[in-house]
Motif scaffolding. Sequence first.
Motif, PDB file in Angstrom:
ATOM      1  N   ALA A 183       0.832  -1.204   0.000  1.00  9.12           N
ATOM      2  CA  ALA A 183       0.000   0.000   0.000  1.00  9.12           C
ATOM      3  C   ALA A 183       0.869   1.259   0.000  1.00  9.12           C
ATOM      4  N   VAL A 184       1.943   1.239   0.772  1.00 11.62           N
ATOM      5  CA  VAL A 184       2.859   2.378   0.809  1.00 11.62           C
ATOM      6  C   VAL A 184       3.538   2.558  -0.548  1.00 11.62           C
ATOM      7  N   LYS A 185       3.953   1.455  -1.147  1.00 10.12           N
ATOM      8  CA  LYS A 185       4.609   1.526  -2.457  1.00 10.12           C
ATOM      9  C   LYS A 185       3.670   2.118  -3.501  1.00 10.12           C
ATOM     10  N   LYS A 186       2.409   1.714  -3.478  1.00 12.21           N
ATOM     11  CA  LYS A 186       1.432   2.253  -4.425  1.00 12.21           C
ATOM     12  C   LYS A 186       1.219   3.746  -4.185  1.00 12.21           C
ATOM     13  N   PHE A 187       1.093   4.126  -2.926  1.00 13.94           N
ATOM     14  CA  PHE A 187       0.899   5.534  -2.582  1.00 13.94           C
ATOM     15  C   PHE A 187       2.074   6.380  -3.075  1.00 13.94           C
ATOM     16  N   GLU A 188       3.280   5.903  -2.839  1.00 13.08           N
ATOM     17  CA  GLU A 188       4.459   6.683  -3.213  1.00 13.08           C
ATOM     18  C   GLU A 188       4.732   6.649  -4.712  1.00 13.08           C
ATOM     19  N   SER A 189       4.165   5.681  -5.418  1.00 11.85           N
ATOM     20  CA  SER A 189       4.341   5.652  -6.877  1.00 11.85           C
ATOM     21  C   SER A 189       3.609   6.822  -7.547  1.00 11.85           C
ATOM     22  N   GLU A 190       2.663   7.423  -6.826  1.00 11.52           N
ATOM     23  CA  GLU A 190       1.915   8.555  -7.365  1.00 11.52           C
ATOM     24  C   GLU A 190       2.617   9.887  -7.106  1.00 11.52           C
ATOM     25  N   LEU A 191       3.733   9.841  -6.368  1.00 16.43           N
ATOM     26  CA  LEU A 191       4.488  11.048  -6.061  1.00 16.43           C
ATOM     27  C   LEU A 191       5.641  11.207  -7.038  1.00 16.43           C
ATOM     28  N   GLU A 192       6.104  12.455  -7.217  1.00 13.73           N
ATOM     29  CA  GLU A 192       7.276  12.676  -8.055  1.00 13.73           C
ATOM     30  C   GLU A 192       8.472  11.909  -7.468  1.00 13.73           C
ATOM     31  N   PRO A 193       9.421  11.411  -8.242  1.00 15.27           N
ATOM     32  CA  PRO A 193       9.541  11.597  -9.694  1.00 15.27           C
ATOM     33  C   PRO A 193       8.757  10.579 -10.533  1.00 15.27           C
ATOM     34  N   HIS A 194       8.138   9.588  -9.895  1.00 19.87           N
ATOM     35  CA  HIS A 194       7.425   8.548 -10.656  1.00 19.87           C
ATOM     36  C   HIS A 194       6.018   8.995 -11.040  1.00 19.87           C
ATOM     37  N   GLY A 195       5.360   9.718 -10.135  1.00 22.20           N
ATOM     38  CA  GLY A 195       4.002  10.167 -10.398  1.00 22.20           C
ATOM     39  C   GLY A 195       3.938  11.664 -10.618  1.00 22.20           C
ATOM     40  N   THR A 196       2.733  12.200 -10.576  1.00 23.55           N
ATOM     41  CA  THR A 196       2.524  13.611 -10.889  1.00 23.55           C
ATOM     42  C   THR A 196       2.359  14.485  -9.653  1.00 23.55           C
TER      43      THR A 196
END
Length: 505
Positions: free
Chosen positions: A404-417
């Motif tokens: 769940a943490v990995k998914k949440f952080e995937s939405e943050l820069e530099p991977h997410g917007t």
Amino acid sequence: IVVHAAEVSWTRGAEMPSSRHAVHIGFTEELFEDTFTERNRAARQGGGDGAGAAGLAAARELRDEGHEVTVFEMGRSIGGVWVYDANTEDDPLGASDPQLQVHSSMYAGLRTNLPREVMGYSDFWFGQSIQDERRFCGHQEVREYLRAFAEHFHLHPMIRMNTRVLRALPVPSKESAIGPAWQIESESVGAEGTHRLEEFDALVVCNGHYSHPRLPQVQQEGRFPGVIMHSHNYRNKEDFEGQRVVVVGASASGEDIAREVAQVARQVYISARKWQNPAWATDKAPIGSKQNIWRRSLVTTVSKDGSVHLADGTVLDDIDTIIYCTGYKYAFPFLKEARVITVDDNCVSPLYEHIFPPSAPTLSFIGIPWKVVPFAMFELQSKWVAQVLSGRVSLPSRAEMDAAVKKFESELEPHGTKLRRYAHCLGDDQFEYNDHISEICGVAKLPEWRKAMYYATGMNKRSRPEDYRNEWNDEDLRLPAQMEEEQAMRIRPVVVGEPMEGSRA
């Protein structure tokens, strides 16, 4: 806030006892293992850092769930950031030695930007005035409300005033199915050399995040002749009489401080990247009661000749003071050696649902999310923590929380917007978040009037930012709010006395 198993004290200058010796004072392995068994819902001893709004909510929920609670409060009185301190730091930007920092960022004229009804805890009515009759009251009224809350629910016996937490370390050798015990080193503030080393079953961090200034990236060409400061060290408008002032940042503190300073300053310029009302971005007309405030683009450079350069090419000359209203940083210096969480560009990681580190859920954080209605959210987060520690509810597995943490952080820069510094900004998502925790804990969701009043206030603020604290259009929500809150106060008992059988001192 902490849950306690063993203690040793020593005086500064003497050799500190080894942690192994300290850990084993006062209990046996058999007793420790019995306390931590998943099947045993006996109370645990828990400790927390801070007796502000979050710490008080956590203390009550933990105590009412049956835990034995100790609250470490660095100050002389409860209230946290709501305790006004006229003192400021030597460094106007707030980059002082942590030991010399002033905790509160409160300024003398601050009024709440939410109505008192929605500000309050879910079952302790704040609609009735204590000393300040204004609906959007001053900071002293909030402090008095917190004092009344602590007195009504008998929280004072759990709080150690004038106590600073220096270090918190997990004790892997004393690990339950939930997580490790915690060794806490603390000292009495103002008492020469008084230290304690104690062990607790759990640690709940409630130290707030409005004390450590976050500074913008601004190019500086030479030494600026005026004053550059952070709002953390702003206290009174009188210091700016007759000045030309630039306020950087247009969130709550930026808008409010700009209007207050403009009462005595010659000109005030609010400089920002984005605005609470998008229409303000292109509005070049003066605003404020004296029509001496202008909204402008973001500051890029400050110069030795006293000029300030903006992103759109505008140059503001002869500036006396620049006030950075650019927010604050999360800081947990006492957890540095624990190596459980990190803070990167204001993202506290890894945290499951902004509360639990998956590797050590006996450590938890109350109040990390921002742009929220705080007090009621603190209650819900604290209920969840209290029930996890008692065994009433279970967390997902370590693997599930990590995912769940990995998914949440995937939405943050530099991977997410999403900008990383906005990781804990909930805004409109706060209501779904609160409902989610309510469902987990098996308690009623917060009433709908809270959400409606929050949105009504936001709309009113954007349409009339000068007067929203004194004029509003949500009278239809105030009576239902009072009726529901008074009913909640009648339902919830006040729990006093000894912890439930099974807790340990």
